[in-house]
Design a protein around this motif. Structure first.
Motif, PDB file in Angstrom:
ATOM      1  N   GLN A  40       2.747   9.905  -9.797  1.00  0.00           N
ATOM      2  CA  GLN A  40       2.078   9.814 -11.091  1.00  0.00           C
ATOM      3  C   GLN A  40       0.636  10.344 -11.083  1.00  0.00           C
ATOM      4  O   GLN A  40       0.049  10.519 -12.137  1.00  0.00           O
ATOM      5  CB  GLN A  40       2.021   8.342 -11.550  1.00  0.00           C
ATOM      6  CG  GLN A  40       3.362   7.663 -11.676  1.00  0.00           C
ATOM      7  CD  GLN A  40       4.090   8.065 -12.948  1.00  0.00           C
ATOM      8  OE1 GLN A  40       3.460   8.394 -13.942  1.00  0.00           O
ATOM      9  NE2 GLN A  40       5.407   8.071 -12.905  1.00  0.00           N
ATOM     10  N   GLY A  41       0.055  10.470  -9.891  1.00  0.00           N
ATOM     11  CA  GLY A  41      -1.365  10.793  -9.813  1.00  0.00           C
ATOM     12  C   GLY A  41      -2.154   9.499  -9.972  1.00  0.00           C
ATOM     13  O   GLY A  41      -1.606   8.399  -9.944  1.00  0.00           O
ATOM     14  N   THR A  42      -3.458   9.623 -10.143  1.00  0.00           N
ATOM     15  CA  THR A  42      -4.289   8.421 -10.269  1.00  0.00           C
ATOM     16  C   THR A  42      -4.542   8.058 -11.728  1.00  0.00           C
ATOM     17  O   THR A  42      -5.375   7.229 -12.035  1.00  0.00           O
ATOM     18  CB  THR A  42      -5.640   8.639  -9.558  1.00  0.00           C
ATOM     19  OG1 THR A  42      -6.251   9.805 -10.096  1.00  0.00           O
ATOM     20  CG2 THR A  42      -5.451   8.756  -8.066  1.00  0.00           C
ATOM     21  N   GLY A  43      -3.788   8.678 -12.637  1.00  0.00           N
ATOM     22  CA  GLY A  43      -4.025   8.461 -14.066  1.00  0.00           C
ATOM     23  C   GLY A  43      -3.367   7.230 -14.632  1.00  0.00           C
ATOM     24  O   GLY A  43      -3.561   6.917 -15.805  1.00  0.00           O
ATOM     25  N   ASN A  44      -2.560   6.509 -13.853  1.00  0.00           N
ATOM     26  CA  ASN A  44      -1.881   5.331 -14.380  1.00  0.00           C
ATOM     27  C   ASN A  44      -2.323   4.083 -13.617  1.00  0.00           C
ATOM     28  O   ASN A  44      -1.665   3.652 -12.677  1.00  0.00           O
ATOM     29  CB  ASN A  44      -0.366   5.517 -14.280  1.00  0.00           C
ATOM     30  CG  ASN A  44       0.382   4.519 -15.135  1.00  0.00           C
ATOM     31  OD1 ASN A  44      -0.139   3.460 -15.473  1.00  0.00           O
ATOM     32  ND2 ASN A  44       1.611   4.860 -15.478  1.00  0.00           N
ATOM     33  N   PRO A  45      -3.441   3.498 -14.031  1.00  0.00           N
ATOM     34  CA  PRO A  45      -3.962   2.330 -13.295  1.00  0.00           C
ATOM     35  C   PRO A  45      -3.048   1.118 -13.361  1.00  0.00           C
ATOM     36  O   PRO A  45      -3.040   0.301 -12.452  1.00  0.00           O
ATOM     37  CB  PRO A  45      -5.303   2.039 -13.960  1.00  0.00           C
ATOM     38  CG  PRO A  45      -5.413   2.912 -15.136  1.00  0.00           C
ATOM     39  CD  PRO A  45      -4.303   3.908 -15.105  1.00  0.00           C
ATOM     40  N   ARG A  46      -2.269   0.983 -14.402  1.00  0.00           N
ATOM     41  CA  ARG A  46      -1.377  -0.178 -14.529  1.00  0.00           C
ATOM     42  C   ARG A  46      -0.323  -0.172 -13.423  1.00  0.00           C
ATOM     43  O   ARG A  46      -0.039  -1.213 -12.815  1.00  0.00           O
ATOM     44  CB  ARG A  46      -0.725  -0.176 -15.902  1.00  0.00           C
ATOM     45  CG  ARG A  46       0.080  -1.445 -16.148  1.00  0.00           C
ATOM     46  CD  ARG A  46       0.494  -1.550 -17.561  1.00  0.00           C
ATOM     47  NE  ARG A  46      -0.687  -1.935 -18.343  1.00  0.00           N
ATOM     48  CZ  ARG A  46      -0.686  -2.077 -19.642  1.00  0.00           C
ATOM     49  NH1 ARG A  46       0.409  -1.854 -20.319  1.00  0.00           N
ATOM     50  NH2 ARG A  46      -1.762  -2.439 -20.278  1.00  0.00           N
ATOM     51  N   LEU A  47       0.264   0.975 -13.148  1.00  0.00           N
ATOM     52  CA  LEU A  47       1.252   1.062 -12.074  1.00  0.00           C
ATOM     53  C   LEU A  47       0.592   0.824 -10.713  1.00  0.00           C
ATOM     54  O   LEU A  47       1.164   0.173  -9.841  1.00  0.00           O
ATOM     55  CB  LEU A  47       1.942   2.432 -12.078  1.00  0.00           C
ATOM     56  CG  LEU A  47       3.015   2.649 -13.144  1.00  0.00           C
ATOM     57  CD1 LEU A  47       3.521   4.086 -13.096  1.00  0.00           C
ATOM     58  CD2 LEU A  47       4.168   1.678 -12.943  1.00  0.00           C
ATOM     59  N   MET A  48      -0.612   1.361 -10.534  1.00  0.00           N
ATOM     60  CA  MET A  48      -1.316   1.161  -9.266  1.00  0.00           C
ATOM     61  C   MET A  48      -1.667  -0.311  -9.068  1.00  0.00           C
ATOM     62  O   MET A  48      -1.610  -0.830  -7.958  1.00  0.00           O
ATOM     63  CB  MET A  48      -2.587   2.020  -9.219  1.00  0.00           C
ATOM     64  CG  MET A  48      -2.279   3.494  -9.002  1.00  0.00           C
ATOM     65  SD  MET A  48      -3.727   4.544  -9.126  1.00  0.00           S
ATOM     66  CE  MET A  48      -4.837   3.816  -7.984  1.00  0.00           C
ATOM     67  N   MET A  74       0.830  -1.210   0.000  1.00  0.00           N
ATOM     68  CA  MET A  74       0.000   0.000   0.000  1.00  0.00           C
ATOM     69  C   MET A  74       0.864   1.258   0.000  1.00  0.00           C
ATOM     70  O   MET A  74       0.521   2.259  -0.633  1.00  0.00           O
ATOM     71  CB  MET A  74      -0.963   0.003   1.197  1.00  0.00           C
ATOM     72  CG  MET A  74      -2.053  -1.049   1.096  1.00  0.00           C
ATOM     73  SD  MET A  74      -2.925  -1.095  -0.491  1.00  0.00           S
ATOM     74  CE  MET A  74      -3.739   0.485  -0.485  1.00  0.00           C
ATOM     75  N   ILE A  75       1.991   1.203   0.690  1.00  0.00           N
ATOM     76  CA  ILE A  75       2.923   2.333   0.653  1.00  0.00           C
ATOM     77  C   ILE A  75       3.405   2.550  -0.776  1.00  0.00           C
ATOM     78  O   ILE A  75       3.490   3.691  -1.256  1.00  0.00           O
ATOM     79  CB  ILE A  75       4.108   2.101   1.626  1.00  0.00           C
ATOM     80  CG1 ILE A  75       3.610   2.227   3.065  1.00  0.00           C
ATOM     81  CG2 ILE A  75       5.244   3.078   1.355  1.00  0.00           C
ATOM     82  CD1 ILE A  75       4.625   1.813   4.113  1.00  0.00           C
ATOM     83  N   ALA A  76       3.684   1.444  -1.489  1.00  0.00           N
ATOM     84  CA  ALA A  76       4.102   1.558  -2.888  1.00  0.00           C
ATOM     85  C   ALA A  76       3.002   2.182  -3.738  1.00  0.00           C
ATOM     86  O   ALA A  76       3.266   3.029  -4.596  1.00  0.00           O
ATOM     87  CB  ALA A  76       4.490   0.182  -3.440  1.00  0.00           C
ATOM     88  N   VAL A  77       1.741   1.783  -3.500  1.00  0.00           N
ATOM     89  CA  VAL A  77       0.614   2.360  -4.239  1.00  0.00           C
ATOM     90  C   VAL A  77       0.524   3.861  -3.971  1.00  0.00           C
ATOM     91  O   VAL A  77       0.349   4.664  -4.897  1.00  0.00           O
ATOM     92  CB  VAL A  77      -0.717   1.664  -3.859  1.00  0.00           C
ATOM     93  CG1 VAL A  77      -1.906   2.431  -4.411  1.00  0.00           C
ATOM     94  CG2 VAL A  77      -0.738   0.239  -4.371  1.00  0.00           C
ATOM     95  N   PHE A  78       0.657   4.260  -2.712  1.00  0.00           N
ATOM     96  CA  PHE A  78       0.563   5.680  -2.368  1.00  0.00           C
ATOM     97  C   PHE A  78       1.727   6.483  -2.942  1.00  0.00           C
ATOM     98  O   PHE A  78       1.554   7.634  -3.355  1.00  0.00           O
ATOM     99  CB  PHE A  78       0.469   5.871  -0.853  1.00  0.00           C
ATOM    100  CG  PHE A  78      -0.821   5.358  -0.277  1.00  0.00           C
ATOM    101  CD1 PHE A  78      -2.035   5.571  -0.917  1.00  0.00           C
ATOM    102  CD2 PHE A  78      -0.825   4.639   0.904  1.00  0.00           C
ATOM    103  CE1 PHE A  78      -3.230   5.090  -0.403  1.00  0.00           C
ATOM    104  CE2 PHE A  78      -2.012   4.156   1.432  1.00  0.00           C
ATOM    105  CZ  PHE A  78      -3.211   4.391   0.778  1.00  0.00           C
ATOM    106  N   ILE A 100       3.247   5.766  -5.788  1.00  0.00           N
ATOM    107  CA  ILE A 100       2.920   5.892  -7.214  1.00  0.00           C
ATOM    108  C   ILE A 100       1.873   6.977  -7.412  1.00  0.00           C
ATOM    109  O   ILE A 100       1.985   7.815  -8.323  1.00  0.00           O
ATOM    110  CB  ILE A 100       2.427   4.532  -7.780  1.00  0.00           C
ATOM    111  CG1 ILE A 100       3.597   3.546  -7.840  1.00  0.00           C
ATOM    112  CG2 ILE A 100       1.799   4.701  -9.155  1.00  0.00           C
ATOM    113  CD1 ILE A 100       3.180   2.108  -8.064  1.00  0.00           C
ATOM    114  N   MET A 101       0.872   7.000  -6.551  1.00  0.00           N
ATOM    115  CA  MET A 101      -0.172   8.015  -6.657  1.00  0.00           C
ATOM    116  C   MET A 101       0.389   9.414  -6.420  1.00  0.00           C
ATOM    117  O   MET A 101      -0.043  10.382  -7.061  1.00  0.00           O
ATOM    118  CB  MET A 101      -1.306   7.716  -5.664  1.00  0.00           C
ATOM    119  CG  MET A 101      -2.155   6.526  -6.079  1.00  0.00           C
ATOM    120  SD  MET A 101      -3.342   6.027  -4.827  1.00  0.00           S
ATOM    121  CE  MET A 101      -4.416   7.438  -4.762  1.00  0.00           C
ATOM    122  N   ALA A 102       1.358   9.516  -5.498  1.00  0.00           N
ATOM    123  CA  ALA A 102       1.947  10.827  -5.218  1.00  0.00           C
ATOM    124  C   ALA A 102       2.767  11.324  -6.396  1.00  0.00           C
ATOM    125  O   ALA A 102       2.752  12.514  -6.721  1.00  0.00           O
ATOM    126  CB  ALA A 102       2.821  10.749  -3.965  1.00  0.00           C
TER     127      ALA A 102
END
Length: 175
Positions: free
Chosen positions: A121-129, A111-115, A117-119
């Motif tokens: 890249q933003g939420t525009g890259n669902p593949r990375l999330m 989840m830290i990795a997801v956050f 990525i969101m910080a």
């Protein structure tokens, strides 16, 4: 055979790559758990029968089995055998309990990795999330599966150990 092993290794490597490095900890805990379980089963079924036979022969060859002193010797022998039977069972149960907790550690790190990525890249890259979410869920699943794999066998082993203790006590009459 070599091709099969290479394919298996690739599958494991992909699984660990998807789930993160926490899976190494789950594997290590699983390895310790199964080594202890196999050792306990080996002792119970391979070593303890000879130990039991030796104790019973020693008890049956005693002339005095009724005095206070004889009762203390009987209790000491039973206690010693019981201690040897139960050795490392706490380690086994601890490993079973730790596996899901290690999996939860993987969830937190994923989840830290997801956050992160969101910080960035933003939420525009669902593949990375999605990769981060996989890293968050796979270790939890692996920890649960590891714990479940040991739970059934550990309970059976524990029941057999209790039965072996009872049989030893019952086979040493103390008139």
């Amino acid at each position: 055979m070599q091709l099969y092993l290479m394919g298996l290794w690739e599958t494991v490597r992909d699984f660990i790559g998807t789930g993160g490095d926490v899976l190494y900890l789950v594997f290590f805990a699983l390895l310790i758990m199964w080594i202890v379980m196999i050792e306990r089963a080996w002792y119970l079924f391979g070593v303890f029968p000879q130990e039991r036979k030796r104790i019973l022969e020693s008890w049956n060859t005693r002339k005095d089995t009724t005095s206070w002193y004889a009762h203390r010797i009987r209790e000491a022998w039973i206690s010693e055998a019981s201690e040897k039977l139960s050795a490392r069972m706490l380690v086994l149960k601890t490993m079973i309990a730790i596996c899901p907790l290690i999996g939860l550690l993987g969830t937190v790190t994923g989840m830290i990795a997801v956050f992160e990525i969101m910080a960035v890249q933003g939420t525009g890259n669902p593949r990375l999330m999605a990769g981060g979410i996989s890293m968050a869920t796979i270790p939890t699943m692996a920890g649960m599966v590891a714990a479940l794999s040991g739970m059934f066998f550990a309970q059976r082993l524990d029941a057999r150990i209790k039965a072996a203790k009872e049989q030893l006590i019952d086979s040493m009459p103390h008139h």
